[in-house]
Write a protein that holds these residues in place. Structure first.
Motif, short mmCIF file in Angstrom:
data_model
loop_
_atom_site.label_atom_id
_atom_site.label_comp_id
_atom_site.label_asym_id
_atom_site.label_seq_id
_atom_site.Cartn_x
_atom_site.Cartn_y
_atom_site.Cartn_z
N SER A 116 -5.79 -10.28 -0.04
CA SER A 116 -5.98 -11.64 -0.58
C SER A 116 -6.34 -11.60 -2.05
O SER A 116 -5.86 -12.43 -2.84
N VAL A 117 -7.18 -10.65 -2.44
CA VAL A 117 -7.55 -10.50 -3.85
C VAL A 117 -6.32 -10.16 -4.68
O VAL A 117 -6.09 -10.73 -5.75
N VAL A 118 -5.50 -9.25 -4.17
CA VAL A 118 -4.26 -8.84 -4.87
C VAL A 118 -3.32 -10.03 -4.99
O VAL A 118 -2.74 -10.27 -6.05
N GLU A 138 -10.36 -5.89 -16.79
CA GLU A 138 -11.16 -4.67 -16.63
C GLU A 138 -11.42 -4.44 -15.14
O GLU A 138 -11.86 -5.35 -14.43
N ILE A 139 -11.14 -3.25 -14.70
CA ILE A 139 -11.45 -2.86 -13.32
C ILE A 139 -12.70 -1.99 -13.39
O ILE A 139 -12.64 -0.82 -13.73
N LYS A 140 -13.84 -2.60 -13.07
CA LYS A 140 -15.10 -1.86 -13.13
C LYS A 140 -15.27 -0.95 -11.92
O LYS A 140 -15.86 0.13 -12.02
N ALA A 141 -14.76 -1.41 -10.78
CA ALA A 141 -14.88 -0.60 -9.56
C ALA A 141 -13.84 -1.03 -8.54
O ALA A 141 -13.53 -2.21 -8.41
N ILE A 169 -2.99 -2.63 -9.98
CA ILE A 169 -3.22 -1.94 -11.26
C ILE A 169 -1.97 -1.99 -12.13
O ILE A 169 -2.05 -2.21 -13.35
N GLU A 170 -0.80 -1.83 -11.51
CA GLU A 170 0.47 -1.87 -12.25
C GLU A 170 0.70 -3.26 -12.86
O GLU A 170 1.12 -3.39 -14.01
N ALA A 185 -13.49 5.34 -11.25
CA ALA A 185 -13.71 3.92 -10.96
C ALA A 185 -12.84 3.42 -9.82
O ALA A 185 -13.16 2.42 -9.19
N VAL A 186 -11.74 4.12 -9.55
CA VAL A 186 -10.80 3.71 -8.49
C VAL A 186 -10.63 4.83 -7.49
O VAL A 186 -10.39 5.98 -7.86
#
Length: 237
Positions: A116-118, A138-141, A169-170, A185-186
């Protein structure tokens, strides 16, 4: 001279306002999902909303007369509640079905929440491509441990979540200005002995008000050109 100072002050105020950043932060911590929007560091929207703090009781509210009024209000409220309950008694089966349906929705799997987030991010980036090009992300985590209690299901879910996260991410990298992701972080890992899936996501999207205004002006200009072109075609016909 005074007029120039006033004009310069107004322009400076506008420049400061337009430089403010709008920030959208999406967080998923286990089963808790939250979304917050801030403008210039001030929170303007959040989901779920925090409960309001209860006001401290005042001693003046505990007089005999006020207590009698409270008791009367509670009695009337109880009577209304009993009347409503009596009316709804015949609809108990429908209520039970609705409750079961709601419970089923509430028990949405963690894998579905990640998806759902994606999907939400895909919608924003797909619907507003020009706007997306000005967004700083920014992807913090993004840490996900996949477990279902069944090895086959765990492997299947692990593959689906890995693909969804890679796609996210892409998309952010191609459509927005993605900040370099810090090492570690990922991560997505299967837990074939675990009984449940655990996830922690923390993604931020930022854009200035000036960029929003610029996109709005581009959209308005496109709309006017389109209408002028349509009018010219009608005239030629």
């Amino acid at each position: 001279m005074t007029a120039l100072i006033v004009i310069a002050t107004v322009l400076l105020v506008f420049a400061l306002i337009l430089s403010l950043r709008i920030k959208l932060r999406v967080k998923l911590d286990g089963s808790d999902f939250s979304l917050a929007v801030t403008v210039g560091g001030i929170k303007v929207f959040s989901f779920p909303k925090k409960e309001k703090k209860r006001k401290k009781p005042r001693l003046s509210a505990f007089s005999y007369e006020k207590h009698k009024k409270r008791l009367e209000k509670e009695r009337l409220k109880a009577e209304k509640k009993a009347a409503k309950k009596a009316k709804k008694k015949s609809k108990s089966d429908k209520i039970k079905d609705k409750a079961a349906e709601t419970a089923g929705k509430a028990k949405k799997s963690l894998g579905e929440k990640v998806t759902s987030v994606v999907d939400f991010v895909k919608f924003v980036l797909g619907e507003f491509p020009r706007l997306a090009s000005y967004i700083r992300t920014e992807i913090k985590a993004a840490h996900i441990t996949v477990g279902t209690g069944d090895a086959a299901k765990t492997a299947e879910l692990y593959g689906g979540i890995s693909a969804a996260l890679s796609l996210l991410i892409e998309l952010l990298d191609k459509r927005t200005r993605l900040r370099k992701i810090k090492q570690g972080a990922v991560s997505v890992s299967p837990d074939f002995l675990g009984e449940k899936t655990d996830a922690r996501l923390d993604i931020s999207l930022k854009i200035t008000l000036f960029s929003v205004l610029r996109v709005g002006c581009h959209t308005l200009a496109w709309f006017i050109r389109k209408k002028v072109g349509e009018a010219a075609k009608q005239v030629r016909k």
